[in-house]
Design a protein around this motif. Structure first.
Motif, PDB file in Angstrom:
ATOM      1  N   UNK B  34       0.864  -1.173   0.000  1.00 15.24           N
ATOM      2  CA  UNK B  34       0.000   0.000   0.000  1.00 15.24           C
ATOM      3  C   UNK B  34       0.905   1.227   0.000  1.00 15.24           C
ATOM      4  N   UNK B  35       0.733   2.071  -0.982  1.00 15.99           N
ATOM      5  CA  UNK B  35       1.510   3.307  -1.042  1.00 15.99           C
ATOM      6  C   UNK B  35       0.553   4.460  -0.742  1.00 15.99           C
ATOM      7  N   UNK B  36       0.885   5.220   0.312  1.00 12.64           N
ATOM      8  CA  UNK B  36      -0.002   6.322   0.691  1.00 12.64           C
ATOM      9  C   UNK B  36       0.255   7.531  -0.200  1.00 12.64           C
ATOM     10  N   UNK B  37      -0.776   8.324  -0.389  1.00  9.59           N
ATOM     11  CA  UNK B  37      -0.670   9.566  -1.151  1.00  9.59           C
ATOM     12  C   UNK B  37       0.579  10.362  -0.755  1.00  9.59           C
ATOM     13  N   UNK B  38       1.349  10.753  -1.757  1.00 10.36           N
ATOM     14  CA  UNK B  38       2.544  11.543  -1.486  1.00 10.36           C
ATOM     15  C   UNK B  38       3.821  10.717  -1.352  1.00 10.36           C
ATOM     16  N   UNK B  39       3.656   9.412  -1.094  1.00  3.15           N
ATOM     17  CA  UNK B  39       4.837   8.553  -0.987  1.00  3.15           C
ATOM     18  C   UNK B  39       5.345   8.145  -2.370  1.00  3.15           C
ATOM     19  N   UNK B  40       6.620   7.767  -2.414  1.00  2.00           N
ATOM     20  CA  UNK B  40       7.227   7.334  -3.669  1.00  2.00           C
ATOM     21  C   UNK B  40       7.219   5.814  -3.813  1.00  2.00           C
ATOM     22  N   UNK B  41       6.853   5.350  -4.990  1.00  3.46           N
ATOM     23  CA  UNK B  41       7.028   3.929  -5.310  1.00  3.46           C
ATOM     24  C   UNK B  41       8.479   3.699  -5.712  1.00  3.46           C
ATOM     25  N   UNK B  42       8.980   4.579  -6.560  1.00  4.33           N
ATOM     26  CA  UNK B  42      10.383   4.520  -6.970  1.00  4.33           C
ATOM     27  C   UNK B  42      10.950   5.934  -6.852  1.00  4.33           C
ATOM     28  N   UNK B  43      12.256   5.997  -6.683  1.00  9.99           N
ATOM     29  CA  UNK B  43      12.902   7.294  -6.562  1.00  9.99           C
ATOM     30  C   UNK B  43      14.088   7.401  -7.523  1.00  9.99           C
ATOM     31  N   UNK B  44      14.097   8.521  -8.240  1.00 10.30           N
ATOM     32  CA  UNK B  44      15.135   8.849  -9.222  1.00 10.30           C
ATOM     33  C   UNK B  44      16.524   8.512  -8.681  1.00 10.30           C
ATOM     34  N   UNK B  45      17.291   7.760  -9.468  1.00 10.48           N
ATOM     35  CA  UNK B  45      18.665   7.469  -9.077  1.00 10.48           C
ATOM     36  C   UNK B  45      18.834   6.187  -8.280  1.00 10.48           C
ATOM     37  N   UNK B  98       5.473   9.100  -7.742  1.00  6.20           N
ATOM     38  CA  UNK B  98       4.871   9.589  -6.509  1.00  6.20           C
ATOM     39  C   UNK B  98       3.356   9.422  -6.554  1.00  6.20           C
ATOM     40  N   UNK B  99       2.813   8.808  -5.520  1.00  6.47           N
ATOM     41  CA  UNK B  99       1.378   8.524  -5.484  1.00  6.47           C
ATOM     42  C   UNK B  99       0.558   9.806  -5.402  1.00  6.47           C
ATOM     43  N   UNK B 100      -0.441   9.926  -6.269  1.00  7.43           N
ATOM     44  CA  UNK B 100      -1.359  11.069  -6.245  1.00  7.43           C
ATOM     45  C   UNK B 100      -2.536  10.769  -5.328  1.00  7.43           C
ATOM     46  N   UNK B 101      -2.690   9.511  -4.974  1.00 11.77           N
ATOM     47  CA  UNK B 101      -3.731   9.068  -4.046  1.00 11.77           C
ATOM     48  C   UNK B 101      -3.243   7.736  -3.484  1.00 11.77           C
ATOM     49  N   UNK B 102      -3.917   7.186  -2.499  1.00  6.28           N
ATOM     50  CA  UNK B 102      -3.477   5.900  -1.968  1.00  6.28           C
ATOM     51  C   UNK B 102      -3.513   4.853  -3.072  1.00  6.28           C
TER      52      UNK B 102
END
Lengths: 228, 228
Positions: B34-45, B98-102
């Motif tokens: 579960x990825x909450x709104x605003x959290x990153x699934x993946x991050x650049x680099x 980045x999640x726009x919603x959960x």
DNA sequence: AAAGATAAATGATAAATATCATAATTAGAA
DNA sequence: TTCTAATTATGATATTTATCATTTATCTTT
């Protein structure tokens, strides 16, 4: 006609993992072409039935906008390959490849390419990596087009042109582009590109010798490209 | 935990050519997140060791510019996959997701993906096609960023958002973005985006209901996006 | 429901960039 | 070579877009 197994260009691109037998097969079926300056190797929207391997010469990859303006997306030189994206995705060609000078190009029929993709996973993977890298560059490009001012983009483009094409015996960037082509690369009006080039010359960052451009202060250009 | 063989999402993406056995293998090894709104699934680099399959929810793919500004490159929704480019090219992730919603997301370890790539040429080809298509879109995007005025790009973006996310039961584009995110998509200042949205509303082309946007005249928007 | 924080909206102004006009230079063809 | 056309250069001006300031609205938290 030259033989693919001997070709020095294969060292520089995705073809480098091909076996001797595969290269022999390519050699048997390939055709060599001369593309004159201004002519297209590939044309946006057309379908394609093979892969082009650039022996010699430079070309620009462009896209025609709905408003009729040409956008230069990428530059291509000897050792690069063209058309693999279209072969793999089974879609029409997305960009025009227009010769900036006379070129020597080898054409390898689709069938041979597809055979090698099936037989040689490493070849297949190299093609994917090539496309992946292009996508990565394209995303960077989107970001820069969207957010950097024209001056920064010009500086960036000059650095990248020197990176791609190197310099000639007078230390000038080794490609001849019109001011309009430079403008179409950075996405601005021709006059704006001319003006900014003049400014860079006035500031001693570059020198302009006809169409040839010499970078005098790479560090300064790098700073400009990053907004300083 | 849910089973990949039953998952409806597999119908919408490159996973659709996987065999029952392959999906079973995925099922055994996958993890659900579960990825909450605003959290990153993946991050650049960052490097990544698997593929993400989006079950539900929306996210933005962004790139942080050298000047600190965020550029939105692409939107992702349920049925899309993330991370395959990085796996195939063996490079770090190029964009932030980045999640726009959960969101509900499945993670499938790299090993299983690579096995399927080896065993299943059609799966491999589908991944290539996916990346190819992204490259094609990216090139179009470069051209538009470079050559179209902000107003045209806004119109284009609104049409494309409706295309991607569809409309809700009130005919509004079914995604909630801040004005800043819209600005970061088209590459302009937040105030400019706000102003242009207000103008489009005044002209009766769109309606603004809080953050929700309703397209009233698709044809007019299309014309604007093409510079008329 | 009220208070504070965040986001949206709008006006005023400044800066960036495009467009138009014209001159100077260069390249290409007869 | 000489002429013509194309390209490059530069100024003047218009347009687009960004920035700054301020107000209004919306969302969060208590």
């Amino acid at each position: 006609m030259s033989n693919c197994t001997q070709c020095i260009m294969k060292r520089f691109n995705a073809l480098k993992t091909l076996t001797h037998d595969e290269l022999e097969r390519f050699s048997d079926h390939k055709t060599s072409l001369i593309i004159k300056k201004g002519e297209n190797i590939m044309t946006e929207g057309n379908s394609i039935n093979g892969l082009y391997c650039i022996q010699d010469g430079k070309c620009k990859l462009t896209k025609l906008n709905t408003n009729g303006k040409e956008q230069i997306i990428k530059f291509i030189k000897g050792g690069d390959i063209l058309g693999h994206r279209s072969i793999l995705s089974e879609e029409p060609v997305g960009l025009n490849a227009t010769a900036l000078e006379d070129m020597r190009v080898c054409f390898i029929p689709k069938g041979d390419i597809l055979d090698s993709i099936k037989d040689n996973p490493q070849f297949s993977l190299n093609l994917i990596k090539n496309i992946s890298l292009q996508l990565s560059h394209a995303n960077t490009s989107i970001s820069q087009m969207a957010q950097k001012p024209v001056k920064d983009r010009l500086a960036e483009t000059l650095l990248s042109l020197e990176e791609i094409f190197g310099v000639d015996n007078e230390d000038c960037i080794d490609v001849i582009l019109t001011r309009e082509e430079i403008a179409n690369t950075i996405g601005t009006a021709t006059e704006s590109a001319i003006r900014l080039l003049s400014n860079l010359k006035k500031d001693g960052v570059i020198d302009l010798l006809g169409k040839k451009i010499k970078i005098l202060n790479k560090n300064a250009l790098k700073n400009i490209s990053e907004g300083y």
